[in-house]
Design an enzyme around this catalytic site. Structure first.
Site, mmCIF file in Angstrom:
data_model
loop_
_atom_site.group_PDB
_atom_site.id
_atom_site.type_symbol
_atom_site.label_atom_id
_atom_site.label_comp_id
_atom_site.label_asym_id
_atom_site.label_seq_id
_atom_site.Cartn_x
_atom_site.Cartn_y
_atom_site.Cartn_z
ATOM 1 C CE LYS A 74 2.904 -18.437 -1.105
ATOM 2 N NZ LYS A 74 2.985 -17.574 -2.434
ATOM 3 C CG ASP A 111 4.764 -17.719 -5.894
ATOM 4 O OD1 ASP A 111 3.783 -18.454 -6.104
ATOM 5 O OD2 ASP A 111 4.960 -17.469 -4.426
ATOM 6 N N GLY A 139 7.537 -7.291 -0.294
ATOM 7 C CA GLY A 139 7.180 -8.118 0.559
ATOM 8 C C GLY A 139 7.442 -9.488 -0.183
HETATM 9 P P1 ATR Z 1 3.449 -10.249 0.197
HETATM 10 O O1 ATR Z 1 4.071 -11.317 0.545
HETATM 11 O O2 ATR Z 1 1.835 -10.624 -0.398
HETATM 12 O O3 ATR Z 1 4.103 -9.359 -0.803
HETATM 13 P P2 ATR Z 1 3.539 -8.242 2.448
HETATM 14 O O4 ATR Z 1 4.836 -8.926 2.628
HETATM 15 O O5 ATR Z 1 2.643 -7.893 3.181
HETATM 16 O O6 ATR Z 1 2.693 -9.332 1.461
HETATM 17 O O7 ATR Z 1 3.943 -6.882 1.420
HETATM 18 C C1 ATR Z 1 2.676 -6.154 1.192
HETATM 19 C C2 ATR Z 1 3.346 -4.960 0.286
HETATM 20 O O8 ATR Z 1 2.326 -4.191 0.088
HETATM 21 C C3 ATR Z 1 4.501 -4.271 0.954
HETATM 22 O O9 ATR Z 1 5.411 -3.801 0.016
HETATM 23 C C4 ATR Z 1 3.854 -2.885 1.498
HETATM 24 O O10 ATR Z 1 4.627 -1.901 1.842
HETATM 25 P P3 ATR Z 1 5.316 -1.847 3.249
HETATM 26 O O11 ATR Z 1 6.685 -2.816 3.301
HETATM 27 O O12 ATR Z 1 5.626 -0.459 3.359
HETATM 28 O O13 ATR Z 1 4.385 -2.334 4.285
HETATM 29 C C5 ATR Z 1 2.795 -2.846 0.656
HETATM 30 N N1 ATR Z 1 1.815 -1.809 1.094
HETATM 31 C C6 ATR Z 1 0.649 -2.605 1.668
HETATM 32 N N2 ATR Z 1 0.020 -1.395 2.017
HETATM 33 C C7 ATR Z 1 0.313 -0.510 1.535
HETATM 34 C C8 ATR Z 1 -0.116 0.994 1.311
HETATM 35 N N3 ATR Z 1 -1.095 1.290 2.053
HETATM 36 N N4 ATR Z 1 0.575 1.929 0.966
HETATM 37 C C9 ATR Z 1 1.813 1.469 -0.041
HETATM 38 N N5 ATR Z 1 2.469 0.202 0.204
HETATM 39 C C10 ATR Z 1 1.745 -0.609 0.832
#
Ligand code: ATR
Length: 281
Positions: A74, A111, A139
């Site tokens: 994307k 989105d 994210g």
């Molecule tokens: P997307 O594009 O689908 O939003 P992404 O950019 O990988 O995917 O974002 C995933 C989100 O889930 C992020 O906000 C991530 O937090 P971090 O920025 O700290 O990585 C959050 N996330 C994923 N696993 C997590 C966990 N175990 N605890 C808290 N937040 C989590």
């Protein structure tokens, strides 16, 4: 009876991802193509990251009307467009490509529009002036949600993320109504909120649950989760048990597809219970 082939006038679109086998978009658009009796096809297109520029140029050369773009392409697709709509630019990602008859590539991002349409569908009583929103995650999905909420006039929007710096960077980029606050204090920030949105992957099958104490959340607050596998996440189940209006994430996937289908196939499709069934069964 559908013939086992496409005629020369069939309109073509598809979804570009890597991997792409998990994508529900072919079922979704396939359901609408059948429902509206359209001479067209929507196909999964597995494109490895190194091949994205040639694949996208190839779509135009092949006469495709356009495509959806999904993980992990994307953001990279943004730089490959001839024209970007302002929403895609602000979100920093393209999820829908519309190819003109002259082969020009227009990048859109639907989105946020899908998020808002789903929210309005599932929680008709909620309105942007109802009060503060709490958004979890920073994210790509969060960016789309933030742009949609800001454009609807929601303020303030408290943004919480495990990695605080990502939330702070988004708040700085979007300014004004988006305020980054610490993840550790998430339960406290629910006090006074009218809307809670989970954009993290927490609660998805195979991921850890989202640990969140909902007791401070006002009783009339709406809770929505972008995760839709499972359809009722532990967050939504807990919110429902407390009497909150809950909105699941599948509707966002369905609604974000509407503008693309309309642009490629010439009919504005409707999100129905039958569509949900076709996509999720
Ligand atoms: P997307 O594009 O689908 O939003 P992404 O950019 O990988 O995917 O974002 C995933 C989100 O889930 C992020 O906000 C991530 O937090 P971090 O920025 O700290 O990585 C959050 N996330 C994923 N696993 C997590 C966990 N175990 N605890 C808290 N937040 C989590």
């Amino acid at each position: 009876m559908t013939p086992g082939f496409l005629g020369g006038t069939a309109r073509l679109a598809g979804v570009i991802g890597w991997p792409v086998a998990h994508s529900r978009s072919p079922r979704l658009h396939g359901h609408w193509l059948r429902t509206y009796g359209i001479d067209g096809a929507y196909v999964p297109l597995a494109v490895a990251p190194g091949h994205l520029p040639s694949a996208i140029r190839g779509l135009a050369a092949l006469g495709f009307r356009g495509a959806n773009v999904t993980v992990p392409h994307k953001e990279a697709a943004l730089a490959l467009m001839d024209h970007l709509d302002p929403v895609a630019q602000r979100i920093g990602a393209v999820n829908t490509i519309v190819i003109g008859s002259d082969g020009r590539l227009e990048g859109r991002n639907t989105d946020g529009e899908g998020f808002m349409a789903n929210l309005r569908d599932g929680a008709p009583d909620w309105h942007p002036g109802a009060g503060p929103a709490v958004v979890l995650g920073a994210g790509g999905a969060a960016r789309a949600v933030l742009v949609a909420l800001m454009d609807a006039g929601v303020a303030p929007i408290y943004l919480l993320n495990r990695t605080f710096d990502r939330a702070a960077a988004l708040a700085a980029a979007f300014g004004g109504s988006v305020v980054a606050v610490p993840w550790e204090a998430r339960s406290e920030w629910l006090a006074g909120a009218a809307l809670l949105v989970n954009t993290t992957s927490l609660g998805m099958i195979g991921q850890p649950p989202l640990e969140l104490d909902l007791s401070a959340l006002p009783g009339d607050a709406v809770v929505t989760d972008l995760v839709y596998v499972p359809l009722e996440t532990p967050l939504l189940a807990a919110a429902r048990a407390r009497g909150h209006r809950v909105v699941d994430g599948l509707g966002m996937l369905l609604h974000q597809a509407v503008p693309g289908f309309e642009a490629w196939f010439g009919v504005r499709p409707v999100v129905t219970a039958a569509l949900r069934e076709a996509v999720f069964s």
